[in-house]
Scaffold this motif. Structure first.
Motif, PDB file in Angstrom:
ATOM      1  N   LEU A 140      19.090  25.905  -9.759  1.00 39.54           N
ATOM      2  CA  LEU A 140      18.589  25.972 -11.117  1.00 39.54           C
ATOM      3  C   LEU A 140      17.170  26.531 -11.133  1.00 39.54           C
ATOM      4  N   GLY A 141      16.877  27.381 -12.102  1.00 40.45           N
ATOM      5  CA  GLY A 141      15.519  27.872 -12.300  1.00 40.45           C
ATOM      6  C   GLY A 141      14.705  26.891 -13.114  1.00 40.45           C
ATOM      7  N   PRO A 142      13.401  27.104 -13.221  1.00 44.82           N
ATOM      8  CA  PRO A 142      12.532  26.184 -13.970  1.00 44.82           C
ATOM      9  C   PRO A 142      12.989  25.951 -15.405  1.00 44.82           C
ATOM     10  N   ALA A 143      13.427  27.001 -16.100  1.00 45.55           N
ATOM     11  CA  ALA A 143      13.862  26.843 -17.488  1.00 45.55           C
ATOM     12  C   ALA A 143      15.125  25.996 -17.568  1.00 45.55           C
ATOM     13  N   GLU A 144      16.035  26.187 -16.617  1.00 42.57           N
ATOM     14  CA  GLU A 144      17.271  25.404 -16.604  1.00 42.57           C
ATOM     15  C   GLU A 144      16.992  23.947 -16.263  1.00 42.57           C
ATOM     16  N   ILE A 145      16.073  23.711 -15.337  1.00 43.50           N
ATOM     17  CA  ILE A 145      15.699  22.327 -15.005  1.00 43.50           C
ATOM     18  C   ILE A 145      15.119  21.635 -16.226  1.00 43.50           C
ATOM     19  N   ALA A 146      14.266  22.343 -16.969  1.00 43.98           N
ATOM     20  CA  ALA A 146      13.681  21.769 -18.188  1.00 43.98           C
ATOM     21  C   ALA A 146      14.769  21.429 -19.201  1.00 43.98           C
ATOM     22  N   GLU A 147      15.783  22.286 -19.317  1.00 46.28           N
ATOM     23  CA  GLU A 147      16.901  22.013 -20.224  1.00 46.28           C
ATOM     24  C   GLU A 147      17.640  20.743 -19.811  1.00 46.28           C
ATOM     25  N   VAL A 148      17.905  20.609 -18.499  1.00 46.38           N
ATOM     26  CA  VAL A 148      18.622  19.434 -18.002  1.00 46.38           C
ATOM     27  C   VAL A 148      17.815  18.165 -18.267  1.00 46.38           C
ATOM     28  N   PRO A 198      20.207  20.152  -0.700  1.00 47.10           N
ATOM     29  CA  PRO A 198      21.608  20.571  -0.808  1.00 47.10           C
ATOM     30  C   PRO A 198      22.255  19.958  -2.050  1.00 47.10           C
ATOM     31  N   ALA A 199      22.685  20.795  -2.970  1.00 47.32           N
ATOM     32  CA  ALA A 199      23.286  20.308  -4.207  1.00 47.32           C
ATOM     33  C   ALA A 199      24.023  21.445  -4.887  1.00 47.32           C
ATOM     34  N   ALA A 200      24.986  21.064  -5.723  1.00 47.82           N
ATOM     35  CA  ALA A 200      25.646  22.014  -6.613  1.00 47.82           C
ATOM     36  C   ALA A 200      25.462  21.498  -8.030  1.00 47.82           C
ATOM     37  N   HIS A 201      25.418  22.403  -8.980  1.00 47.52           N
ATOM     38  CA  HIS A 201      25.178  22.036 -10.372  1.00 47.52           C
ATOM     39  C   HIS A 201      26.279  22.633 -11.235  1.00 47.52           C
ATOM     40  N   LEU A 202      26.853  21.822 -12.116  1.00 46.86           N
ATOM     41  CA  LEU A 202      27.807  22.303 -13.105  1.00 46.86           C
ATOM     42  C   LEU A 202      27.154  22.195 -14.474  1.00 46.86           C
ATOM     43  N   VAL A 203      27.157  23.281 -15.221  1.00 48.36           N
ATOM     44  CA  VAL A 203      26.550  23.285 -16.554  1.00 48.36           C
ATOM     45  C   VAL A 203      27.606  23.658 -17.580  1.00 48.36           C
ATOM     46  N   ALA A 204      27.573  22.972 -18.710  1.00 48.06           N
ATOM     47  CA  ALA A 204      28.465  23.271 -19.829  1.00 48.06           C
ATOM     48  C   ALA A 204      27.630  23.792 -20.980  1.00 48.06           C
ATOM     49  N   ARG A 205      28.053  24.915 -21.541  1.00 52.61           N
ATOM     50  CA  ARG A 205      27.306  25.534 -22.658  1.00 52.61           C
ATOM     51  C   ARG A 205      28.258  25.861 -23.799  1.00 52.61           C
TER      52      ARG A 205
END
Length: 308
Positions: free
Chosen positions: A17-25, A55-62
């Motif tokens: 995740l980028g900084p903007a995506e982390i802020a969204e989460v 180590p991690a994976a991220h699932l995002v729903a939009r």
């Protein structure tokens, strides 16, 4: 989350995740936590979100307009022990299949056993868990206590004194004590030096509120009470019995009770707080009984579901 209706939200996997995506989460998690009365992502996940190497994976729903409606975090640090999962859906986008779509995405993405936390024991999470074959494996209670109620004076065993933790000087000795005190704990007993130091670098860290019980004749660490203060805009401040442990060789002498009351007094008298919380495993009946005798009462439950 409990609806069986298919969602129109698009679920995708992101490896970083980028900084903007982390802020969204983080914004999503804060909104959900305010609505549910329990934060949906635990401290471990929040720390890992800021660590690009973890180590991690991220699932995002939009939604169709790009709004982040849900998020799932998959901790792949130790696949042999199982993939850790935490999942959250925005309160305004629930009951439309988003949680179920994220859960199915987790099943399609992860390999090996799964360990998923449902913070606050939300009914929708329980429904999804049952439908997908997860079993209820562990319950973590959050207990709370008013600090305005009377506190007994700490009664330390003979030849035991209290002092503050010294970052850099006490790190290794504390880690060894923590490992002994939590030898059977699935998370706490496995802390590494990196795990400790990342928390010592957090803005909330207060060395004066990290109390160590020391054998005054040998200098050996016998126990500790690490306190924490939660401060979030728009929410009342609350203290926490963050971690409390006693060396097995010092059990039975009242040190755990003395450390607990000393930390509570610190939060009340030095930090000006009027309430405190802690987390304890339901299966740890001795600790639950101790805390209830000290005036704590059950506030909420956090349930760990497992598959495989």
């Amino acid at each position: 989350m409990s609806s069986s209706e298919p969602t129109s939200d698009q679920v995708s996997r992101v490896d970083r995740l980028g900084p903007a995506e982390i802020a969204e989460v983080l914004t999503l998690a804060g909104t959900a936590g305010d609505a549910d009365g329990a934060d949906p992502l635990d401290e471990h996940v929040l720390l890992r979100l800021r660590d690009a190497q973890a180590p991690a994976a991220h699932l995002v729903a939009r939604s169709d307009d790009g709004t982040l409606t849900g998020y799932a975090h998959l901790d792949t640090t130790d696949p042999g022990a199982g993939v850790g999962v935490e999942l959250v859906v925005h309160p305004a986008y629930r009951r439309r299949g988003t949680g179920r779509a994220l859960a199915r995405g987790v099943l399609a993405t992860a390999t090996g056993p799964l360990r998923a936390w449902a913070h606050g024991d939300h009914p929708s999470a329980a429904a999804i868990a049952v439908d997908l074959g997860f079993r209820r494996a562990r319950v973590l209670w959050q207990l709370r206590r008013p600090l305005t109620a009377p506190l007994t004076d700490p009664r330390l065993p003979d030849r035991v004194t209290l002092r503050a933790f010294r970052p850099g000087a006490d790190d290794e000795a504390w880690l060894a004590l923590n490992a002994r005190a939590f030898a059977d704990h699935p998370e706490q007993g496995r802390w590494t030096l990196d795990d400790l130091r990342v928390r010592l670098a957090e803005p909330w860290f207060d060395p004066a509120g990290f109390l160590l019980a020391v054998d005054s004749t040998t200098g050996r660490l016998l126990g500790f009470h690490w306190t924490k203060v939660h401060e979030r805009p728009g929410s009342a401040r609350i203290g926490e019995v963050y971690v409390l442990g006693v060396d097995p060789s010092a059990h039975g002498g009242g040190l755990g009770r003395a450390l607990t009351t000393a930390g509570l007094a610190y939060l009340r008298d030095r930090r000006g707080l009027d309430r405190v919380m802690l987390y304890v495993d339901e299966s740890n009946t001795g600790a639950v009984a101790l805390y209830e005798r000290l005036g704590f009462a059950r506030w909420s439950a956090h349930v760990n579901y497992q598959l495989g």
